[in-house]
Design a protein around this motif. Structure first.
Motif, PDB file in Angstrom:
ATOM      1  N   VAL A  26     -14.552  -9.397   8.410  1.00  0.00           N
ATOM      2  CA  VAL A  26     -15.065  -9.598   7.057  1.00  0.00           C
ATOM      3  C   VAL A  26     -13.907  -9.936   6.118  1.00  0.00           C
ATOM      4  O   VAL A  26     -12.729  -9.708   6.417  1.00  0.00           O
ATOM      5  CB  VAL A  26     -15.806  -8.347   6.552  1.00  0.00           C
ATOM      6  CG1 VAL A  26     -16.950  -7.996   7.475  1.00  0.00           C
ATOM      7  CG2 VAL A  26     -14.862  -7.150   6.404  1.00  0.00           C
ATOM      8  N   SER A  27     -14.242 -10.451   4.947  1.00  0.00           N
ATOM      9  CA  SER A  27     -13.224 -10.808   3.969  1.00  0.00           C
ATOM     10  C   SER A  27     -12.601  -9.564   3.350  1.00  0.00           C
ATOM     11  O   SER A  27     -13.176  -8.467   3.400  1.00  0.00           O
ATOM     12  CB  SER A  27     -13.852 -11.663   2.863  1.00  0.00           C
ATOM     13  OG  SER A  27     -14.752 -10.878   2.100  1.00  0.00           O
ATOM     14  N   THR A  32     -13.451  -4.062   0.559  1.00  0.00           N
ATOM     15  CA  THR A  32     -13.246  -3.102  -0.534  1.00  0.00           C
ATOM     16  C   THR A  32     -14.478  -2.233  -0.776  1.00  0.00           C
ATOM     17  O   THR A  32     -14.407  -1.229  -1.497  1.00  0.00           O
ATOM     18  CB  THR A  32     -12.887  -3.828  -1.850  1.00  0.00           C
ATOM     19  OG1 THR A  32     -13.976  -4.693  -2.233  1.00  0.00           O
ATOM     20  CG2 THR A  32     -11.615  -4.645  -1.698  1.00  0.00           C
ATOM     21  N   LYS A  33     -15.606  -2.585  -0.193  1.00  0.00           N
ATOM     22  CA  LYS A  33     -16.799  -1.741  -0.315  1.00  0.00           C
ATOM     23  C   LYS A  33     -16.625  -0.403   0.406  1.00  0.00           C
ATOM     24  O   LYS A  33     -17.281   0.580   0.061  1.00  0.00           O
ATOM     25  CB  LYS A  33     -18.014  -2.471   0.264  1.00  0.00           C
ATOM     26  CG  LYS A  33     -18.416  -3.732  -0.490  1.00  0.00           C
ATOM     27  CD  LYS A  33     -19.597  -4.408   0.191  1.00  0.00           C
ATOM     28  CE  LYS A  33     -20.001  -5.688  -0.500  1.00  0.00           C
ATOM     29  NZ  LYS A  33     -21.132  -6.378   0.188  1.00  0.00           N
ATOM     30  N   LEU A  34     -15.741  -0.395   1.427  1.00  0.00           N
ATOM     31  CA  LEU A  34     -15.510   0.840   2.171  1.00  0.00           C
ATOM     32  C   LEU A  34     -14.874   1.877   1.247  1.00  0.00           C
ATOM     33  O   LEU A  34     -13.812   1.649   0.673  1.00  0.00           O
ATOM     34  CB  LEU A  34     -14.606   0.583   3.378  1.00  0.00           C
ATOM     35  CG  LEU A  34     -15.179  -0.343   4.449  1.00  0.00           C
ATOM     36  CD1 LEU A  34     -14.114  -0.654   5.499  1.00  0.00           C
ATOM     37  CD2 LEU A  34     -16.414   0.276   5.099  1.00  0.00           C
ATOM     38  N   GLY A  35     -15.540   3.013   1.119  1.00  0.00           N
ATOM     39  CA  GLY A  35     -15.042   4.052   0.231  1.00  0.00           C
ATOM     40  C   GLY A  35     -15.559   3.935  -1.187  1.00  0.00           C
ATOM     41  O   GLY A  35     -15.277   4.804  -2.020  1.00  0.00           O
ATOM     42  N   ALA A 140      -9.442  -7.138  10.344  1.00  0.00           N
ATOM     43  CA  ALA A 140      -8.712  -7.791  11.435  1.00  0.00           C
ATOM     44  C   ALA A 140      -9.467  -7.942  12.750  1.00  0.00           C
ATOM     45  O   ALA A 140      -9.272  -8.926  13.466  1.00  0.00           O
ATOM     46  CB  ALA A 140      -7.408  -7.030  11.701  1.00  0.00           C
ATOM     47  N   THR A 141     -10.319  -6.981  13.113  1.00  0.00           N
ATOM     48  CA  THR A 141     -10.922  -7.004  14.444  1.00  0.00           C
ATOM     49  C   THR A 141     -11.913  -8.146  14.584  1.00  0.00           C
ATOM     50  O   THR A 141     -12.721  -8.409  13.691  1.00  0.00           O
ATOM     51  CB  THR A 141     -11.631  -5.674  14.748  1.00  0.00           C
ATOM     52  OG1 THR A 141     -10.685  -4.608  14.630  1.00  0.00           O
ATOM     53  CG2 THR A 141     -12.196  -5.673  16.158  1.00  0.00           C
ATOM     54  N   LYS A 142     -11.848  -8.811  15.727  1.00  0.00           N
ATOM     55  CA  LYS A 142     -12.738  -9.936  16.016  1.00  0.00           C
ATOM     56  C   LYS A 142     -13.337  -9.766  17.405  1.00  0.00           C
ATOM     57  O   LYS A 142     -12.723  -9.167  18.288  1.00  0.00           O
ATOM     58  CB  LYS A 142     -11.967 -11.256  15.954  1.00  0.00           C
ATOM     59  CG  LYS A 142     -11.322 -11.557  14.604  1.00  0.00           C
ATOM     60  CD  LYS A 142     -10.515 -12.841  14.669  1.00  0.00           C
ATOM     61  CE  LYS A 142      -9.821 -13.122  13.332  1.00  0.00           C
ATOM     62  NZ  LYS A 142      -8.996 -14.364  13.402  1.00  0.00           N
ATOM     63  N   ILE A 161     -18.382  -2.940   8.819  1.00  0.00           N
ATOM     64  CA  ILE A 161     -19.356  -3.741   8.077  1.00  0.00           C
ATOM     65  C   ILE A 161     -19.877  -4.801   9.053  1.00  0.00           C
ATOM     66  O   ILE A 161     -19.450  -5.952   9.047  1.00  0.00           O
ATOM     67  CB  ILE A 161     -18.718  -4.386   6.830  1.00  0.00           C
ATOM     68  CG1 ILE A 161     -18.053  -3.309   5.961  1.00  0.00           C
ATOM     69  CG2 ILE A 161     -19.771  -5.127   6.007  1.00  0.00           C
ATOM     70  CD1 ILE A 161     -17.352  -3.855   4.732  1.00  0.00           C
ATOM     71  N   PRO A 162     -20.801  -4.428   9.929  1.00  0.00           N
ATOM     72  CA  PRO A 162     -21.228  -5.332  11.007  1.00  0.00           C
ATOM     73  C   PRO A 162     -22.088  -6.471  10.497  1.00  0.00           C
ATOM     74  O   PRO A 162     -22.807  -6.348   9.505  1.00  0.00           O
ATOM     75  CB  PRO A 162     -22.029  -4.410  11.927  1.00  0.00           C
ATOM     76  CG  PRO A 162     -22.572  -3.372  11.010  1.00  0.00           C
ATOM     77  CD  PRO A 162     -21.498  -3.138   9.985  1.00  0.00           C
ATOM     78  N   LYS A 163     -22.004  -7.576  11.222  1.00  0.00           N
ATOM     79  CA  LYS A 163     -22.777  -8.772  10.872  1.00  0.00           C
ATOM     80  C   LYS A 163     -23.862  -9.082  11.893  1.00  0.00           C
ATOM     81  O   LYS A 163     -24.693  -9.952  11.652  1.00  0.00           O
ATOM     82  CB  LYS A 163     -21.834  -9.976  10.743  1.00  0.00           C
ATOM     83  CG  LYS A 163     -20.771  -9.830   9.650  1.00  0.00           C
ATOM     84  CD  LYS A 163     -21.397  -9.688   8.278  1.00  0.00           C
ATOM     85  CE  LYS A 163     -20.348  -9.602   7.192  1.00  0.00           C
ATOM     86  NZ  LYS A 163     -20.958  -9.379   5.852  1.00  0.00           N
TER      87      LYS A 163
END
Length: 455
Positions: A26-27, A32-35, A140-142, A161-163
């Motif tokens: 994610v971008s 920044t939504k985390l937390g 970072a994870t892909k 934040i899964p897609k």
């Protein structure tokens, strides 16, 4: 059932990412939504509209209640009474917040199956370093290898934040389980009359980064190392299984060995995967039924259906009490539901459909995964004809003293045979889970496996 609309508007994005072969993280702005609006692990921080699911406020503190000399936790909610109890007589009133598998259990056992529903408590959190790694993973994870492996992953919770559905499943696979754990647990497979013969396992598991001799410059494709020894009954005792669980099991399949006490030999065990028979399970579970679901996801297509609010087993401290005997828990048809605790929680609903040309005894699986912990709470399993066959239900608890969400008990109900499997009981054991124990790479070598085996 309530569906989160935004989770359904991902089709075009998923298709474009699949075309590249590498699915992007994610971008930075979205992370920044985390937390903030999301919890540090990616759940919706706010409660639901009517307040029956409360806001997440940080989980239970580590001193939430007493811990006895064996490591068993006191129940922080022992004084609470059920808000109501769902039975076969009133199940229609609550069916919009139940899974097909749960509804099937009421139909299969109309005179005995029940669900005591209690107030909802969002108890779980994890240590600060795990939260930091999760935030890093978001950026970072892909997914690589058509979604069957991970790149740039660290720690736990690959996709907070899964897609898509596959990212949700990877969160269950990579979720935090204390870094390392050692436990003595019991598995039973009761007959239809409730009689059973217990099998006891000595388990230990260590994630790669928690090895005492971990060298980041030599990091490899292994997610964690696990060893399981049967300690009872005597006719099975001494058999030991060793697993090196890989992050990309298509590129490098799971490495597994078994020490057979009768033969006194260590042998490779490729059958400990997918629908290979579960250890000492009397044919009632597959290898990938362990931990509700484990292993490579490559044989299924994964569809994200959105979020739902359903009643799931939660905060199962009563069920974990060392005052209970296994006879108190194990009954004919299903466990003693008077000891269970259900709460209303939001879950991710993911459907796994067997790919064309692939083989597995389950043609479809419906996953219902708790948003706060990424643990599978309910999984419905369908046979080759598309008929609901087995219903898995995990009674979860939060080990607040160690900040580890995990299970108290896993159950897998066979609707056809009327039998079931219960895995993970420790009520009669000498101690609860031992988190944070030290182990090195040698402890998970084939040489150590041979030494661990006894006849």
């Amino acid at each position: 059932m309530k569906i989160t609309k935004s989770l359904l508007q991902t089709g075009a994005l998923v298709l474009s990412l699949l075309a590249t072969g590498v699915m992007a993280a994610v971008s930075a702005d979205e992370a920044t939504k985390l937390g903030t609006t999301l919890t540090p692990l990616g759940a919706e921080k706010a409660g639901n509209a009517d307040g029956s699911i409360p806001e997440w406020t940080g989980g239970l503190p580590q001193n939430a209640d007493a811990v006895d000399s064996k490591g068993f936790l006191a129940d922080p909610f022992a004084s609470e009474k059920p808000l109501f109890t769902i039975t076969a007589k009133n199940v229609e009133q609550y069916k919009d917040k139940l899974t097909p598998g749960q509804l099937a259990l009421f139909k299969r056992y109309p005179d005995s199956y029940k669900m005591p529903v209690y107030p909802t408590h969002r108890t779980a959190t994890v240590p600060a370093d795990v939260i930091a790694a999760t935030r890093a993973n978001a950026n970072a994870t892909k997914l690589v290898e058509s979604g069957n492996g991970l790149e740039n992953f660290q720690g736990a919770y690959a996709f907070p934040i899964p897609k898509d559905g596959l990212e949700v499943i990877w969160n269950h696979i990579t979720r935090y389980r204390g870094g390392s754990v050692r436990r003595l647990i019991t598995q039973v497979t009761p007959q239809t009359n409730g009689s059973y013969s217990p099998v006891s396992f000595q388990d230990q598991l260590t994630f790669s980064a928690n090895l005492s001799d971990f060298d980041p410059s030599k990091s490899n494709n292994v997610l964690f190392y696990a060893k399981q020894q049967i300690v009872a009954p005597s006719r099975l005792a001494g058999t030991v299984i060793l697993v090196h669980e890989t992050l990309n099991q298509v590129k490098e399949p799971r490495l597994a060995w078994v020490y057979n006490a009768g033969q006194r030999r260590v042998r490779r065990a490729p059958q400990i995967a997918y629908d290979g028979p579960g250890t000492a399970a009397d044919g009632l579970r597959t290898s990938d039924n362990y931990d509700m679901y484990n292993g490579a996801p490559d044989r299924y297509e994964w569809k994200l259906n959105g979020k739902k609010e359903i009643y799931i087993p939660y905060n199962a401290y009563k069920l974990d009490s060392p005052k209970l005997k296994y006879d108190d828990i194990i009954k004919a048809g299903h466990i003693n539901q008077d000891l269970a605790r259900y709460e209303l929680h939001r879950v991710w609903h993911v459907t796994a459909t067997l790919k064309s040309g692939q083989r597995h005894i389950y043609s479809k699986r419906d996953f219902f995964i708790d948003e706060d912990t990424w643990q599978a709470a309910e999984i419905d399993h369908y046979d080759g004809r598309g008929t609901l066959w087995r219903v898995a239900e995990a009674h979860a608890q939060y080990y607040y003293d160690k900040q580890v969400p995990w299970y108290t008990l896993e159950t897998l109900y066979d609707l056809v045979s009327g039998r079931y499997l219960a895995l993970g009981m420790k009520n009669e054991e000498k101690q609860s889970y031992e988190f944070g124990f030290k182990a090195g790479s040698y402890d998970y070598s084939t040489s150590a496996l041979r030494q661990a085996g006894v006849r």
